[in-house]
Design a protein around this motif. Structure first.
Motif, PDB file in Angstrom:
ATOM      1  N   CYS A   1       0.816  -1.215   0.000  1.00  0.00           N
ATOM      2  CA  CYS A   1       0.000   0.000   0.000  1.00  0.00           C
ATOM      3  C   CYS A   1       0.852   1.268   0.000  1.00  0.00           C
ATOM      4  O   CYS A   1       0.552   2.226  -0.719  1.00  0.00           O
ATOM      5  CB  CYS A   1      -0.965  -0.019   1.182  1.00  0.00           C
TER       6      CYS A   1
ATOM      7  N   SER B   1       2.497   1.669  -3.423  1.00  0.00           N
ATOM      8  CA  SER B   1       1.479   2.060  -4.394  1.00  0.00           C
ATOM      9  C   SER B   1       1.089   3.528  -4.223  1.00  0.00           C
ATOM     10  O   SER B   1       0.967   4.262  -5.208  1.00  0.00           O
ATOM     11  CB  SER B   1       0.253   1.163  -4.249  1.00  0.00           C
TER      12      SER B   1
ATOM     13  N   TYR C   1      -9.803   3.115  -0.177  1.00  0.00           N
ATOM     14  CA  TYR C   1      -9.202   2.241  -1.191  1.00  0.00           C
ATOM     15  C   TYR C   1      -7.981   1.517  -0.617  1.00  0.00           C
ATOM     16  O   TYR C   1      -7.822   0.306  -0.792  1.00  0.00           O
ATOM     17  CB  TYR C   1      -8.808   3.084  -2.408  1.00  0.00           C
ATOM     18  N   TYR C   2      -7.146   2.243   0.100  1.00  0.00           N
ATOM     19  CA  TYR C   2      -5.947   1.620   0.666  1.00  0.00           C
ATOM     20  C   TYR C   2      -6.257   0.733   1.868  1.00  0.00           C
ATOM     21  O   TYR C   2      -5.571  -0.269   2.080  1.00  0.00           O
ATOM     22  CB  TYR C   2      -4.885   2.672   0.996  1.00  0.00           C
TER      23      TYR C   2
ATOM     24  N   SER D   1      -7.425  -2.369   0.131  1.00  0.00           N
ATOM     25  CA  SER D   1      -6.270  -3.025  -0.498  1.00  0.00           C
ATOM     26  C   SER D   1      -5.388  -3.698   0.546  1.00  0.00           C
ATOM     27  O   SER D   1      -4.897  -4.814   0.324  1.00  0.00           O
ATOM     28  CB  SER D   1      -5.449  -2.013  -1.301  1.00  0.00           C
TER      29      SER D   1
ATOM     30  N   SER E   1      -4.780  -7.715   0.696  1.00  0.00           N
ATOM     31  CA  SER E   1      -3.393  -8.204   0.683  1.00  0.00           C
ATOM     32  C   SER E   1      -3.117  -9.065   1.903  1.00  0.00           C
ATOM     33  O   SER E   1      -2.561 -10.163   1.787  1.00  0.00           O
ATOM     34  CB  SER E   1      -2.400  -7.041   0.678  1.00  0.00           C
TER      35      SER E   1
ATOM     36  N   LEU F   1      -4.431  -7.640  -7.887  1.00  0.00           N
ATOM     37  CA  LEU F   1      -4.428  -6.461  -7.014  1.00  0.00           C
ATOM     38  C   LEU F   1      -3.282  -5.520  -7.378  1.00  0.00           C
ATOM     39  O   LEU F   1      -3.475  -4.305  -7.502  1.00  0.00           O
ATOM     40  CB  LEU F   1      -4.335  -6.870  -5.545  1.00  0.00           C
TER      41      LEU F   1
ATOM     42  N   MET G   1      -3.472  -1.695  -8.832  1.00  0.00           N
ATOM     43  CA  MET G   1      -2.773  -0.575  -8.198  1.00  0.00           C
ATOM     44  C   MET G   1      -1.845   0.110  -9.205  1.00  0.00           C
ATOM     45  O   MET G   1      -1.713   1.344  -9.183  1.00  0.00           O
ATOM     46  CB  MET G   1      -2.015  -1.060  -6.963  1.00  0.00           C
TER      47      MET G   1
END
Length: 160
Positions: free
Chosen positions: A14, A17, A55-56, A59, A63, A83, A87
């Protein structure tokens, strides 16, 4: 994989990204977004930041759950690849939209994104249902995001 390792790797995914997105977007993101003609249903700039935070969070959760899952390694690899691809496309989209300021291309650059998201959702349903259901609100949001992206392009294609 251990809990600590999964947390660290999910955090790293994260953070890297987010840094890549910021690098691709460049400076002047707020100034650019506020300079655009926007539909009445477009959120203000601060709301986009909140959407990004969620979103993070999603994510990270995906993950983490995938990394911790002890089942099918193939599905784990496919899920993580999807994923990471999402990203990466998100970062590229930031470049096209914010740095290049090409609203036409940003709409078309968005097209593979929901396709990858649907594939990720279907893959997660096969072995990590909780992560899939956690992802569902974001998947639904993508319809709205595609509409907004289209409207930004159309409202700003012939500026006065």
């Amino acid at each position: 994989m251990s809990i600590v390792s999964a947390i660290l790797i999910a955090c790293a995914i994260c953070i890297i990204s987010a840094m890549l997105e910021g690098l691709c977007a460049g400076k002047g993101v707020k100034a650019f977004i506020t300079s655009l003609r926007t539909p009445s249903y477009a959120p203000p700039f601060w709301a986009w930041i909140i959407i990004g935070v969620f979103y993070y969070i999603i994510s990270f959760f995906i993950s983490y759950r995938v990394l911790r899952h002890s089942g099918d390694n193939f599905l784990k690899a496919v899920s993580l690849t999807l994923l990471l691809a999402m990203m990466s496309i998100n970062a590229i989209w930031n470049y096209v939209f914010f740095r290049a300021q090409n609203l036409f291309l940003s709409f078309f650059a968005f097209i593979p994104y929901p396709l990858l998201a649907i594939a990720l959702f279907v893959c997660l349903l096969q072995f990590e249902a909780l992560a899939a259901w956690m992802f569902l609100p974001y998947l639904a949001y993508l319809n709205y995001a595609a509409l907004i992206c289209y409207k930004y392009w159309k409202l700003n294609e012939n500026p006065d």
